[in-house]
Scaffold this motif. Structure first.
Motif, PDB file in Angstrom:
ATOM      1  N   ILE A  20     119.792 -43.726  11.670  1.00 50.03           N
ATOM      2  CA  ILE A  20     118.405 -43.629  12.127  1.00 50.03           C
ATOM      3  C   ILE A  20     117.487 -44.073  10.992  1.00 50.03           C
ATOM      4  O   ILE A  20     117.626 -43.638   9.861  1.00 50.03           O
ATOM      5  N   ASP A  21     116.559 -44.946  11.325  1.00 53.05           N
ATOM      6  CA  ASP A  21     115.592 -45.415  10.347  1.00 53.05           C
ATOM      7  C   ASP A  21     114.231 -45.464  11.021  1.00 53.05           C
ATOM      8  O   ASP A  21     114.098 -46.011  12.111  1.00 53.05           O
ATOM      9  N   PHE A  22     113.244 -44.879  10.375  1.00 56.60           N
ATOM     10  CA  PHE A  22     111.901 -44.858  10.926  1.00 56.60           C
ATOM     11  C   PHE A  22     110.984 -45.716  10.060  1.00 56.60           C
ATOM     12  O   PHE A  22     110.994 -45.607   8.841  1.00 56.60           O
ATOM     13  N   GLN A  23     110.196 -46.545  10.713  1.00 58.31           N
ATOM     14  CA  GLN A  23     109.191 -47.363  10.055  1.00 58.31           C
ATOM     15  C   GLN A  23     107.847 -47.016  10.685  1.00 58.31           C
ATOM     16  O   GLN A  23     107.774 -46.567  11.819  1.00 58.31           O
ATOM     17  N   ARG A  24     106.777 -47.251   9.914  1.00 53.93           N
ATOM     18  CA  ARG A  24     105.441 -46.901  10.382  1.00 53.93           C
ATOM     19  C   ARG A  24     104.500 -48.052  10.049  1.00 53.93           C
ATOM     20  O   ARG A  24     104.651 -48.712   9.032  1.00 53.93           O
ATOM     21  N   ILE A  25     103.548 -48.318  10.938  1.00 57.67           N
ATOM     22  CA  ILE A  25     102.527 -49.319  10.645  1.00 57.67           C
ATOM     23  C   ILE A  25     101.280 -48.621  10.136  1.00 57.67           C
ATOM     24  O   ILE A  25     100.936 -47.520  10.577  1.00 57.67           O
ATOM     25  N   VAL A  26     100.610 -49.265   9.197  1.00 56.02           N
ATOM     26  CA  VAL A  26      99.366 -48.736   8.650  1.00 56.02           C
ATOM     27  C   VAL A  26      98.537 -49.914   8.146  1.00 56.02           C
ATOM     28  O   VAL A  26      99.078 -50.918   7.672  1.00 56.02           O
ATOM     29  N   TYR A  27      97.225 -49.795   8.261  1.00 51.86           N
ATOM     30  CA  TYR A  27      96.314 -50.821   7.767  1.00 51.86           C
ATOM     31  C   TYR A  27      96.163 -50.660   6.262  1.00 51.86           C
ATOM     32  O   TYR A  27      95.862 -49.576   5.766  1.00 51.86           O
ATOM     33  N   ASP A  28      96.381 -51.737   5.539  1.00 52.60           N
ATOM     34  CA  ASP A  28      96.241 -51.743   4.086  1.00 52.60           C
ATOM     35  C   ASP A  28      94.949 -52.475   3.747  1.00 52.60           C
ATOM     36  O   ASP A  28      94.873 -53.701   3.862  1.00 52.60           O
ATOM     37  N   SER A  29      93.926 -51.729   3.343  1.00 53.84           N
ATOM     38  CA  SER A  29      92.616 -52.329   3.088  1.00 53.84           C
ATOM     39  C   SER A  29      92.631 -53.277   1.889  1.00 53.84           C
ATOM     40  O   SER A  29      91.797 -54.172   1.809  1.00 53.84           O
ATOM     41  N   SER A  30      93.582 -53.116   0.982  1.00 55.99           N
ATOM     42  CA  SER A  30      93.634 -54.013  -0.180  1.00 55.99           C
ATOM     43  C   SER A  30      94.054 -55.427   0.209  1.00 55.99           C
ATOM     44  O   SER A  30      93.728 -56.385  -0.489  1.00 55.99           O
ATOM     45  N   THR A  31      94.762 -55.569   1.314  1.00 57.28           N
ATOM     46  CA  THR A  31      95.194 -56.890   1.778  1.00 57.28           C
ATOM     47  C   THR A  31      94.570 -57.271   3.118  1.00 57.28           C
ATOM     48  O   THR A  31      94.816 -58.365   3.618  1.00 57.28           O
ATOM     49  N   SER A  32      93.803 -56.360   3.704  1.00 60.19           N
ATOM     50  CA  SER A  32      93.213 -56.553   5.039  1.00 60.19           C
ATOM     51  C   SER A  32      94.280 -56.883   6.066  1.00 60.19           C
ATOM     52  O   SER A  32      94.091 -57.734   6.934  1.00 60.19           O
TER      53      SER A  32
END
Length: 156
Positions: A20-32
């Motif tokens: 089992i492997d979990f990944q998550r998406i998130v907005y990185d403001s340093s790279t937009s």
């Protein structure tokens, strides 16, 4: 894969569990950009819904094709009145919504009834030749289905 919304999911990902492997998406403001991180990564803000991470060209086309009922008119207004930044490759950056506009988009359309499913079906039905998948999808594909093991084509 999970998004990074206000109710951050906690998953006890033990290193010894290789199935089992979990990944998550998130907005990185340093790279937009919206990036893919491990579930326990320290970057947890801002809240990043799956809708924020989509291709903006397909997102806007999808919004234009939505029926007006159940918040359709409201999301069309929010998107049409936003300050589109053409060089950005995700909805979060491209629409450049204020926090209150973003909250309104989520509450007045995506959080109503079955709208997320209605939107998703319309989004995937739009010709993908007009736009390329976001980088995080390519990384997700490579992580979970490397070329050497891929047996079918993913369509997103």
């Amino acid at each position: 894969m999970v998004d990074t919304d206000a109710m951050l999911e906690h998953v006890d990902a033990k290193p010894e569990n290789k199935s089992i492997d979990f990944q998550r998406i998130v907005y990185d403001s340093s790279t937009s950009d919206v990036i893919l991180v491990k579930i326990d990564h320290q970057l947890t803000a801002p809240a990043t819904e799956i809708e924020h991470s989509l291709n903006p060209v397909r997102f806007i086309q999808t919004v234009k094709e939505l029926p007006d009922e159940d918040g359709g008119t409201e999301i069309k207004r929010i998107v049409s009145e936003s300050k589109h930044i053409a060089s950005e490759n995700n909805v979060y950056s491209h629409l450049n919504l204020t926090p209150s506009e973003n909250k309104a988009m989520m509450e007045k359309y995506f959080d109503i009834g079955n709208n997320k499913v209605v939107f998703a079906r319309k989004y995937v039905s739009i010709n993908s030749a007009q736009s390329s998948p976001p980088d995080w999808i390519l990384k997700l594909r490579a992580h979970f289905a490397p070329e050497s093991k891929r047996t079918r084509k993913f369509v997103i």
